[in-house]
Design a protein around this motif. Structure first.
Motif, PDB file in Angstrom:
ATOM      1  N   PRO A   1       1.052  -1.289   0.398  1.00  0.00           N
ATOM      2  CA  PRO A   1      -0.366   0.491   0.087  1.00  0.00           C
ATOM      3  C   PRO A   1       0.868   0.905  -0.046  1.00  0.00           C
ATOM      4  O   PRO A   1       1.775   0.993   0.288  1.00  0.00           O
ATOM      5  CB  PRO A   1      -0.639  -0.422   1.424  1.00  0.00           C
ATOM      6  CG  PRO A   1       0.035  -0.973   2.255  1.00  0.00           C
ATOM      7  CD  PRO A   1       0.964  -1.889   1.028  1.00  0.00           C
ATOM      8  N   ASP A   2       0.588   2.464  -0.511  1.00  0.00           N
ATOM      9  CA  ASP A   2       1.465   3.467  -0.616  1.00  0.00           C
ATOM     10  C   ASP A   2       1.799   3.763   0.980  1.00  0.00           C
ATOM     11  O   ASP A   2       2.180   4.857   1.366  1.00  0.00           O
ATOM     12  CB  ASP A   2       0.169   4.614  -0.861  1.00  0.00           C
ATOM     13  CG  ASP A   2      -0.528   4.504  -1.955  1.00  0.00           C
ATOM     14  OD1 ASP A   2       0.377   3.994  -3.777  1.00  0.00           O
ATOM     15  OD2 ASP A   2      -1.444   5.043  -2.329  1.00  0.00           O
ATOM     16  N   ASP A   3       0.392   3.608   1.445  1.00  0.00           N
ATOM     17  CA  ASP A   3       1.199   4.093   3.752  1.00  0.00           C
ATOM     18  C   ASP A   3       0.169   2.691   4.263  1.00  0.00           C
ATOM     19  O   ASP A   3      -0.404   2.677   4.366  1.00  0.00           O
ATOM     20  CB  ASP A   3       0.828   5.580   4.043  1.00  0.00           C
ATOM     21  CG  ASP A   3       0.466   5.722   5.786  1.00  0.00           C
ATOM     22  OD1 ASP A   3       1.372   4.867   6.195  1.00  0.00           O
ATOM     23  OD2 ASP A   3       0.044   6.655   6.438  1.00  0.00           O
ATOM     24  N   ARG A   4       1.952   2.455   4.313  1.00  0.00           N
ATOM     25  CA  ARG A   4       1.569   0.716   5.473  1.00  0.00           C
ATOM     26  C   ARG A   4       0.335   0.885   6.858  1.00  0.00           C
ATOM     27  O   ARG A   4      -0.627   0.438   6.675  1.00  0.00           O
ATOM     28  CB  ARG A   4       2.518  -0.095   5.410  1.00  0.00           C
ATOM     29  CG  ARG A   4       2.097  -1.989   6.339  1.00  0.00           C
ATOM     30  CD  ARG A   4       3.465  -2.712   6.356  1.00  0.00           C
ATOM     31  NE  ARG A   4       3.966  -2.473   5.397  1.00  0.00           N
ATOM     32  CZ  ARG A   4       3.964  -3.322   4.459  1.00  0.00           C
ATOM     33  NH1 ARG A   4       3.432  -4.380   4.466  1.00  0.00           N
ATOM     34  NH2 ARG A   4       4.333  -3.464   3.446  1.00  0.00           N
ATOM     35  N   GLN A   5       1.181   1.760   7.535  1.00  0.00           N
ATOM     36  CA  GLN A   5       0.830   2.163   8.657  1.00  0.00           C
ATOM     37  C   GLN A   5      -0.845   2.654   8.272  1.00  0.00           C
ATOM     38  O   GLN A   5      -1.733   2.258   8.949  1.00  0.00           O
ATOM     39  CB  GLN A   5       1.133   3.694   9.354  1.00  0.00           C
ATOM     40  CG  GLN A   5       0.736   3.636  10.816  1.00  0.00           C
ATOM     41  CD  GLN A   5       2.043   4.446  11.304  1.00  0.00           C
ATOM     42  OE1 GLN A   5       2.522   5.681  11.158  1.00  0.00           O
ATOM     43  NE2 GLN A   5       0.825   4.721  12.889  1.00  0.00           N
ATOM     44  N   GLN A   6      -1.482   3.416   7.683  1.00  0.00           N
ATOM     45  CA  GLN A   6      -2.766   3.633   7.368  1.00  0.00           C
ATOM     46  C   GLN A   6      -3.588   2.387   7.247  1.00  0.00           C
ATOM     47  O   GLN A   6      -4.915   2.770   7.374  1.00  0.00           O
ATOM     48  CB  GLN A   6      -2.758   4.792   5.859  1.00  0.00           C
ATOM     49  CG  GLN A   6      -3.710   5.294   6.318  1.00  0.00           C
ATOM     50  CD  GLN A   6      -4.226   6.800   5.421  1.00  0.00           C
ATOM     51  OE1 GLN A   6      -3.002   7.132   4.481  1.00  0.00           O
ATOM     52  NE2 GLN A   6      -4.987   7.086   4.983  1.00  0.00           N
ATOM     53  N   ALA A   7      -3.307   1.621   6.638  1.00  0.00           N
ATOM     54  CA  ALA A   7      -3.872   0.513   5.397  1.00  0.00           C
ATOM     55  C   ALA A   7      -4.184  -0.543   7.037  1.00  0.00           C
ATOM     56  O   ALA A   7      -5.370  -1.017   7.636  1.00  0.00           O
ATOM     57  CB  ALA A   7      -3.338   0.129   4.755  1.00  0.00           C
ATOM     58  N   VAL A   8      -3.171  -0.777   7.832  1.00  0.00           N
ATOM     59  CA  VAL A   8      -2.818  -1.197   9.379  1.00  0.00           C
ATOM     60  C   VAL A   8      -4.638  -0.131   9.892  1.00  0.00           C
ATOM     61  O   VAL A   8      -5.655  -1.439  10.743  1.00  0.00           O
ATOM     62  CB  VAL A   8      -2.413  -1.718   9.752  1.00  0.00           C
ATOM     63  CG1 VAL A   8      -2.108  -2.423  10.938  1.00  0.00           C
ATOM     64  CG2 VAL A   8      -1.182  -2.909   8.323  1.00  0.00           C
ATOM     65  N   THR A   9      -4.398   0.939  10.162  1.00  0.00           N
ATOM     66  CA  THR A   9      -5.336   1.149  11.019  1.00  0.00           C
ATOM     67  C   THR A   9      -6.586   1.332  11.041  1.00  0.00           C
ATOM     68  O   THR A   9      -7.782   1.172  11.716  1.00  0.00           O
ATOM     69  CB  THR A   9      -5.025   2.680  10.957  1.00  0.00           C
ATOM     70  OG1 THR A   9      -3.680   2.994  12.119  1.00  0.00           O
ATOM     71  CG2 THR A   9      -5.199   3.787  12.426  1.00  0.00           C
ATOM     72  N   LEU A  10      -6.847   1.556   9.446  1.00  0.00           N
ATOM     73  CA  LEU A  10      -8.068   1.726   8.850  1.00  0.00           C
ATOM     74  C   LEU A  10      -8.714   0.115   8.498  1.00  0.00           C
ATOM     75  O   LEU A  10      -9.674   0.078   9.393  1.00  0.00           O
ATOM     76  CB  LEU A  10      -7.928   2.075   7.574  1.00  0.00           C
ATOM     77  CG  LEU A  10      -9.409   1.142   6.319  1.00  0.00           C
ATOM     78  CD1 LEU A  10     -10.135   2.909   7.520  1.00  0.00           C
ATOM     79  CD2 LEU A  10      -9.493   2.464   5.312  1.00  0.00           C
ATOM     80  N   GLY A  11      -7.934  -0.787   8.677  1.00  0.00           N
ATOM     81  CA  GLY A  11      -8.345  -2.497   8.658  1.00  0.00           C
ATOM     82  C   GLY A  11      -8.638  -2.776  10.491  1.00  0.00           C
ATOM     83  O   GLY A  11     -10.019  -3.092  10.811  1.00  0.00           O
ATOM     84  N   ILE A  12      -8.074  -2.566  11.219  1.00  0.00           N
ATOM     85  CA  ILE A  12      -8.164  -2.975  12.049  1.00  0.00           C
ATOM     86  C   ILE A  12      -9.345  -1.816  13.327  1.00  0.00           C
ATOM     87  O   ILE A  12     -10.550  -1.699  13.686  1.00  0.00           O
ATOM     88  CB  ILE A  12      -7.180  -2.093  13.667  1.00  0.00           C
ATOM     89  CG1 ILE A  12      -6.101  -3.544  13.519  1.00  0.00           C
ATOM     90  CG2 ILE A  12      -7.686  -1.591  14.576  1.00  0.00           C
ATOM     91  CD1 ILE A  12      -4.791  -2.595  13.815  1.00  0.00           C
ATOM     92  N   THR A  13      -9.671  -1.027  12.609  1.00  0.00           N
ATOM     93  CA  THR A  13     -10.886   0.065  13.136  1.00  0.00           C
ATOM     94  C   THR A  13     -12.176  -0.170  12.255  1.00  0.00           C
ATOM     95  O   THR A  13     -13.187  -0.061  12.997  1.00  0.00           O
ATOM     96  CB  THR A  13     -10.775   1.628  12.093  1.00  0.00           C
ATOM     97  OG1 THR A  13      -9.378   2.517  12.945  1.00  0.00           O
ATOM     98  CG2 THR A  13     -11.438   2.649  12.918  1.00  0.00           C
ATOM     99  N   LEU A  14     -11.729  -0.699  10.568  1.00  0.00           N
ATOM    100  CA  LEU A  14     -13.397  -1.492   9.880  1.00  0.00           C
ATOM    101  C   LEU A  14     -13.739  -2.625  11.226  1.00  0.00           C
ATOM    102  O   LEU A  14     -15.085  -2.400  11.398  1.00  0.00           O
ATOM    103  CB  LEU A  14     -13.184  -1.057   9.191  1.00  0.00           C
ATOM    104  CG  LEU A  14     -12.895  -0.307   7.825  1.00  0.00           C
ATOM    105  CD1 LEU A  14     -12.557  -0.391   6.742  1.00  0.00           C
ATOM    106  CD2 LEU A  14     -14.627   0.797   8.274  1.00  0.00           C
ATOM    107  N   ALA A  15     -12.246  -2.944  11.576  1.00  0.00           N
ATOM    108  CA  ALA A  15     -13.363  -4.131  12.206  1.00  0.00           C
ATOM    109  C   ALA A  15     -13.534  -3.498  13.533  1.00  0.00           C
ATOM    110  O   ALA A  15     -14.276  -4.919  14.076  1.00  0.00           O
ATOM    111  CB  ALA A  15     -11.416  -5.201  12.533  1.00  0.00           C
ATOM    112  N   VAL A  16     -13.093  -3.415  14.543  1.00  0.00           N
ATOM    113  CA  VAL A  16     -13.906  -3.149  15.778  1.00  0.00           C
ATOM    114  C   VAL A  16     -14.985  -1.991  15.639  1.00  0.00           C
ATOM    115  O   VAL A  16     -16.088  -2.008  16.711  1.00  0.00           O
ATOM    116  CB  VAL A  16     -12.223  -2.079  16.025  1.00  0.00           C
ATOM    117  CG1 VAL A  16     -13.605  -0.813  17.388  1.00  0.00           C
ATOM    118  CG2 VAL A  16     -11.515  -2.993  16.869  1.00  0.00           C
ATOM    119  N   LEU A  17     -15.581  -1.556  14.181  1.00  0.00           N
ATOM    120  CA  LEU A  17     -16.788  -1.055  14.104  1.00  0.00           C
ATOM    121  C   LEU A  17     -17.341  -1.615  13.802  1.00  0.00           C
ATOM    122  O   LEU A  17     -18.992  -1.132  13.897  1.00  0.00           O
ATOM    123  CB  LEU A  17     -16.552   0.364  12.788  1.00  0.00           C
ATOM    124  CG  LEU A  17     -15.615   1.790  13.429  1.00  0.00           C
ATOM    125  CD1 LEU A  17     -15.879   2.180  12.645  1.00  0.00           C
ATOM    126  CD2 LEU A  17     -16.266   1.705  14.288  1.00  0.00           C
TER     127      LEU A  17
END
Length: 150
Positions: free
Chosen positions: A55-71
Motif C-alpha cells: 500500500p501507499d501507506d502501510r500504517q494507514q492501511a493497518v489502522t483502517l483495517g483495525i478500525t473497520l473491524a472494531v466498528l
C-alpha cells in the motif's frame, strides 16, 4: 418455605418473552448483522492487504483495517440484542443506520464502481431504519414512549 408459597422465578425466566419474535424485528437484526459482517470483512481485507501488499501507506492501511473491524462490533452486538429482544439494542442499531447514510451518499457521488455499493448501502440503511422504528418492533423490545410508564 411452605408448600403454599411460590418461589420467585429466575430472572432469566421472568425476562424471557412469551410471544413469538415479530418478523420485522428478525429482519432488522438480519440487516444489522449483514452490515456488521460486511464491515468486518472489509476491515480484515484492508488489514491483510496492508500487511501483505504494497500500500501507499502501510500504517494507514493497518489502522483502517483495525478500525473497520472494531466498528463492526456495534452492528453485530445490536443484531444479537435485537434477536434476544433486548430494549437497549435498538439504539446502537439506529446509530449504525444513521452513520451508514452519509457513507452511502459519498459512495453515490463517486465516479467509480462504488456507486452500486452506495445504492445497496442506502437501501439497507433505510430499510433497517423503517423496521427499527416500527411500532411492532418497539413493542416487541419493550420500549415505552414518553409518558407511558405503565
Amino acid at each position: 418455605m411452605s408448600s403454599q408459597q411460590n418461589p420467585a422465578p429466575d430472572t432469566a425466566e421472568a425476562a424471557a418473552p412469551t410471544a413469538p419474535r415479530p418478523r420485522r424485528l428478525t429482519y432488522a437484526a438480519a440487516l444489522a448483522a449483514l452490515e456488521g459482517t460486511a464491515l468486518l470483512a472489509g476491515g480484515l481485507w484492508v488489514l491483510v492487504l496492508g500487511l501483505t501488499g504494497a500500500p501507499d501507506d502501510r500504517q494507514q492501511a493497518v489502522t483502517l483495517g483495525i478500525t473497520l473491524a472494531v466498528l463492526a462490533l456495534l452492528p453485530l452486538l445490536a443484531a444479537r440484542g435485537l434477536l434476544l429482544r433486548r430494549g437497549w439494542s435498538r439504539g446502537p442499531a439506529v446509530i449504525t443506520q444513521v452513520m451508514a447514510l452519509p457513507v452511502a451518499y459519498n459512495l453515490l457521488r463517486a465516479d467509480s464502481m462504488a456507486i452500486p455499493a452506495g445504492i445497496a448501502l442506502a437501501v439497507v440503511a433505510v430499510a433497517a431504519l423503517v423496521l427499527l422504528v416500527n411500532g411492532e418492533t418497539t413493542r416487541a423490545l419493550g420500549i415505552k414512549g414518553p409518558g407511558r410508564s405503565e
